[in-house]
Design an enzyme around this catalytic site. Structure first.
Site: not given
Length: 952
Positions: A556, A559, A633
């Site tokens: 998760d 980025e 998300d």
């Protein structure tokens, strides 16, 4: 350039010939040519290099100085032995490199490169007009360059790929695409053209593509208030009605609340929570034509121009998403404008900017513009079709593995299972109801509240994780995936271990930035660009988790999302400096290096089992690390579901084959999770999930996830509800299709195949498909048409030309090349089978490896010749890389009505030696519904040798 310097350069570059006519110089290399630009201008390249890597792949490098940076590519694998045959010659003042597939021309005066196919048709040409290619920039103490390269393109050309972007665009022609990693944006700088070529832009920094002119603030338009007075729009900041406060009204010329840092710009004393803002008045442009608008936003937002509603969407307040829209404006004319914003939270984000019409001279031009680089590198890939182009991308950046077979089954996830019993009970319920399930996911926060980054379970909620995972494996036959982050709380033991070796980014520590957990904790991320950091992170996962039997990794915030919604400048500061240099230069590549460490670490630790990683971002080359990407998300709305479809299709066209969304959407509106739902909200929730499950069945990875309400089918609706029945129907269909799906997975590795296929891939000669982003092929045979509107019972769709189409459910046939209104009852999405297809169906399964497909039902759809290759291997290991796999070619010959199950090729341990093929034959005018209990038209007992039968 002096002869001595040229000879030195030749020695350094490994040149074997040198020629210097009076007006130019170039050196021929073993794999191409280097050109010293004869008449460079300010900001133009001094040197240009063209290398031939394959008959259809050429690398172009340009340098602002008289040498090339030797920094290796992070995306592209080193090609030490190019095998292409090529020729070089001077022709009509051009330097020409030719292969069997391409002709590349270099202009010696300016270094401009043009690409032609072997028939002489121009495919792409560098445009040397406009912005300089190189503009010096200082990054801290490092000198670098801003890069920009424009290309001339054909008027009817369409552009795709570039990763995953969720503005709802399929064809990027005429738009700007922002290649900046972000939660729900995954950057892969590989562009694909409808003219069957691709361009891999090898740069790690933030990049723009397309119309790369800077977006303009609204203040560059003439703005008028509601009363038509000049100077700004009428901005009204209405408070929550409960406060009884009068609204704040003032003229404003900009709308710019995009980042955390901008929250202080709201009117003094204004509270967003419960508020409503409007900007009204008139806008006037100095140009006539189509203006394009870009709006990052969260909350509820609506935009009208000239009374036309151009945008109406909701996005969770804490995670804005990007929207784009366009509208024609007339020079000197006032156009009515209104923007309405309900921020739907105490912190929310909104900005609006625009681009004026594209100048006539630039209508047939595209460009890449990157923030930082020491040289310009791109790779041109040509093909007979887009499959060839994607194969070329993978030849450059690495093959995508065959995913473990279980990963192609259904995954259940939730944000989050809070105890081991809670998760186990969900698995038990799936098994009790006999609903297929292969993977259960433990999301974040299984650790103690103040121990993020420890990778240790909180023993009060997970008292026996090793025994628990063993139970899931042995008793419930389900795989276990766990979420890990590259994040560490300040002061915990693992933080100290990374910190003492200098492996952490420290800006967030210095700034004492706190997250949203409990009282808020200070944290940072490790530097994945550092090989020692990657090794230590894997060692941590291995020691704390992998030994317990973890099957797969959920990476998760990769980025990296060190601080959500920080400005881009702040985000770069938070990961500065990296091991390789300034964050500006490497911003987009973190995810690649992070997953590289996990993949290489697990393969070295345990070469037996296939690595499986799910990560929230992507970059060029990620596919070589056993990684898939999910779309982040996202919001739980029909509108957001519709945006997922072109996002996933462009991701597939970027060369990365494994992609998924949170079925049902991640975050929900208040009507779904703030107290009991109203009957209408509950039915909307069920319908949304039903439609999303239908669509998700035909994405490469089939996975449900989200916040409350719980996403398990039995928590969505009771068994007698059509939502439940439809979701279970498609679950069973997915498992029945496992021989087809796993064969597609084999093709991904062995033939560089693509599972989820935009229509442009298979029907590119049909110009009607260029802009279709809400239909796609699932493999070679199934045309999938998701439904993403509430209360829809039909949907308009296009049946591509030059073939016929069968309705999968009832077997009826119709010709292509036309728009139809297809039936789309609540329980079904429209599914069609391409004429000339062979669809293999296996047994009903509770999990992918429950039993072998000893009986396969072949649905043969006649009208044209058909072919399908059944692929099998050992399912979970890498032995296929050493040739341990088998294929069975299955062909149908229309003229003779003959089906042939060909000789099996290959072998592997545990291979099923004998099986039965049951054949159902569907023809135009002879419809047969999909029915696994129906009597077959023919039966073939198969033991590996070719067998042919005539079909009735």
């Amino acid at each position: 350039m002096k002869i001595r310097n040229v000879l030195c350069f030749a020695l350094v570059a490994g040149l074997f010939s040198f020629k210097r006519p009076a007006d130019k110089s170039y050196q021929k290399l073993a794999d191409g040519v280097v050109v010293k630009v004869a008449k460079p201008t300010a900001g133009s390249p001094q040197m240009v290099k063209v290398r031939v890597l394959a008959d259809n792949i050429v690398q172009v490098s340009a340098s602002p100085v008289e040498k090339f940076s030797e920094e290796p590519s992070l995306m592209v694998l080193e090609n030490k032995n190019p095998n292409a045959h090529w020729q070089f010659q001077e022709r009509k003042g051009k330097l020409v490199v030719s292969t069997k597939a391409l002709r590349v021309e270099i202009g010696p005066e300016n270094g401009a490169v043009a690409f032609f196919d072997q028939s002489g048709k121009q495919l792409l040409q560098e445009n040397t007009q406009g912005q300089p290619a190189f503009a010096p920039v200082t990054l801290g103490t490092t000198q670098s360059y801003r890069l920009q390269k424009a290309f001339n393109v054909a008027p009817d050309e369409a552009f795709y790929g570039l990763g995953q972007h969720q503005a709802g665009l399929m064809n990027y022609r005429g738009w700007q695409v922002d290649l900046t990693q972000y939660n729900s944006v995954a950057v892969v700088p590989f562009l694909v053209s409808s003219k069957n070529y691709g361009l891999l832009w090898d740069n790690n920094s933030i990049t723009k593509f397309g119309d790369v002119r800077p977006y303009q603030p609204l203040s560059t338009l003439k703005l008028y208030g509601k009363d038509q007075k000049p100077g700004g729009l009428t901005a009204t900041y209405a408070f929550d009605p409960k406060t009884g406060k009068a609204p704040i009204v003032r003229p404003e010329s900009e709308i710019s609340y995009e980042f955390l840092e901008d929250q202080k710009e709201f009117p003094q004393g204004y509270k967003l929570d419960g508020g409503l803002m409007t900007w009204e008045g008139f806008i006037e442009s100095a140009a006539t034509g189509e203006h394009r608008f870009e709006m990052p936003s969260s909350g509820y937002v609506k935009v009208w121009i000239d009374g036309k509603l151009l945008l109406d969407r909701w996005r969770e307040a804490w995670n804005p998403g990007l929207s784009v829209f366009k509208h024609p404006l007339q020079k000197g004319q006032k156009h009515a404008f209104k923007l309405e914003w309900n921020p739907d939270g105490g912190v929310s984000y909104l900005a609006l900017r625009y681009l004026p019409p594209i100048p006539a001279a630039d209508q047939n031009k595209i460009a890449f513009s990157s923030e930082a680089g020491d040289k310009m590198d791109y790779y041109f890939v040509h093909g007979q079709n887009l499959d060839d182009v994607i194969a070329g991308y993978r030849q450059l950046t690495g093959a995508a593995q065959v995913m473990p077979k279980w990963a192609m089954g259904f995954w259940q996830s939730r944000e989050r299972y809070k105890t081991q019993d809670e998760l186990t009970n969900v698995v038990k319920e799936f098994r009790r109801r006999k609903i297929g399930l292969d993977n259960i996911v433990q999301d974040w926060s299984y650790w103690k509240e103040d121990q993020w980054g420890s990778q240790e379970f909180d023993e009060t909620r997970f008292p026996d994780p090793k025994g628990w995972i063993r139970e899931l494996h042995d008793q419930h036959k389900v795989h276990f995936m766990i979420s890990t982050w590259p994040k560490f709380y300040e002061g915990i033991d693992t933080y100290k271990e990374f910190d003492k070796k200098g492996l952490l980014y420290k800006t967030s520590i210095k700034e004492q930035i706190r997250d949203w957990i409990g009282k808020g904790y200070v944290s940072t991320f490790y530097d994945a660009f550092n090989p020692e950091g990657r090794k230590l992170f894997w060692d941590l996962l291995n020691q704390k988790l992998y030994h317990m039997g973890i099957d797969a990794w959920w990476q998760d915030a990769s980025e990296p999302d060190i601080l959500s919604n920080a400005s881009i400048a702040h985000r770069k500061a938070l990961m500065n400096p990296t091991y390789l240099g300034p964050a500006d230069k490497y911003f987009n590549a973190y995810v690649l290096q992070h997953n590289k460490g996990i993949y290489e670490g697990q393969r070295n630790t345990n070469p037996k089992d296939r690595v499986f990683i799910l990560t929230r971002s992507a970059f060029g080359g990620l596919q070589r690390y056993g990684a898939a990407t999910w779309s982040g998300d996202i919001a739980a709305t029909f509108e957001e579901m519709g945006r997922q479809i072109p996002a996933g299709l462009n991701f597939s066209l970027s060369g990365l084959p494994y992609w998924t969304t949170d079925i049902g959407g991640f975050f929900v509106e208040n009507k779904y999770d703030r107290g009991p739902m109203t009957p209408d909200a509950q039915e909307e929730w069920r319908e949304l999930n039903t439609r999303w499950y239908q669509y998700g069945t035909f994405t490469p990875l089939y996975r449900s996830h989200g916040q409350f309400p719980f996403r398990e089918v039995f928590n969505i609706a009771p068994e007698d509800h059509k939502a439940y029945q439809s979701i279970v129907y498609y679950n069973k269909l997915r498992y029945r299709l496992m021989p087809y799906i796993y064969s597609l997975t084999g093709q991904v590795y062995h033939q560089h195949g693509t599972i989820m296929r935009p229509l442009i891939m298979d029907f590119g000669v049909d110009k009607n498909v260029q802009n279709i982003g809400d239909q796609f092929m699932f493999g070679p045979s199934l045309l999938v048409n998701p439904v993403y509107a509430r209360h829809a019972t039909t949907r308009s769709l296009y049946l591509p030309a030059n073939t016929g189409w069968y309705n999968l459910y009832d077997g009826t046939y119709q010709k292509g090349g036309r728009q139809i209104e297809a039936d789309a009852p609540y329980e079904r999405l429209p599914l069609f089978v391409k004429e000339g297809s062979i669809l293999p169906f296996g047994p009903e399964l509770q999990y992918a490896l429950e039993k072998p497909a000893d009986i396969i039902t072949l649905y043969v759809y006649g009208g044209k010749d058909a072919r399908f290759e059944l692929y099998e291997d050992e399912n979970t290991n890498y032995n296929y890389e050493q040739g341990k796999f088998a294929t069975i070619p299955i062909t149908y010959h229309e003229a003779s009505k003959t089906l042939t199950v060909g000789k099996r090729q290959g072998d592997f341990d545990g291979m099923l030696r004998n099986r039965t093929f049951q054949v159902v034959y569907v023809q135009p005018g002879r419809a047969k519904p999909l029915n696994f209990e129906a009597k077959p038209d023919a039966t073939i007992a198969y033991s590996g040798e070719a067998k042919s039968i005539k079909l009735p």
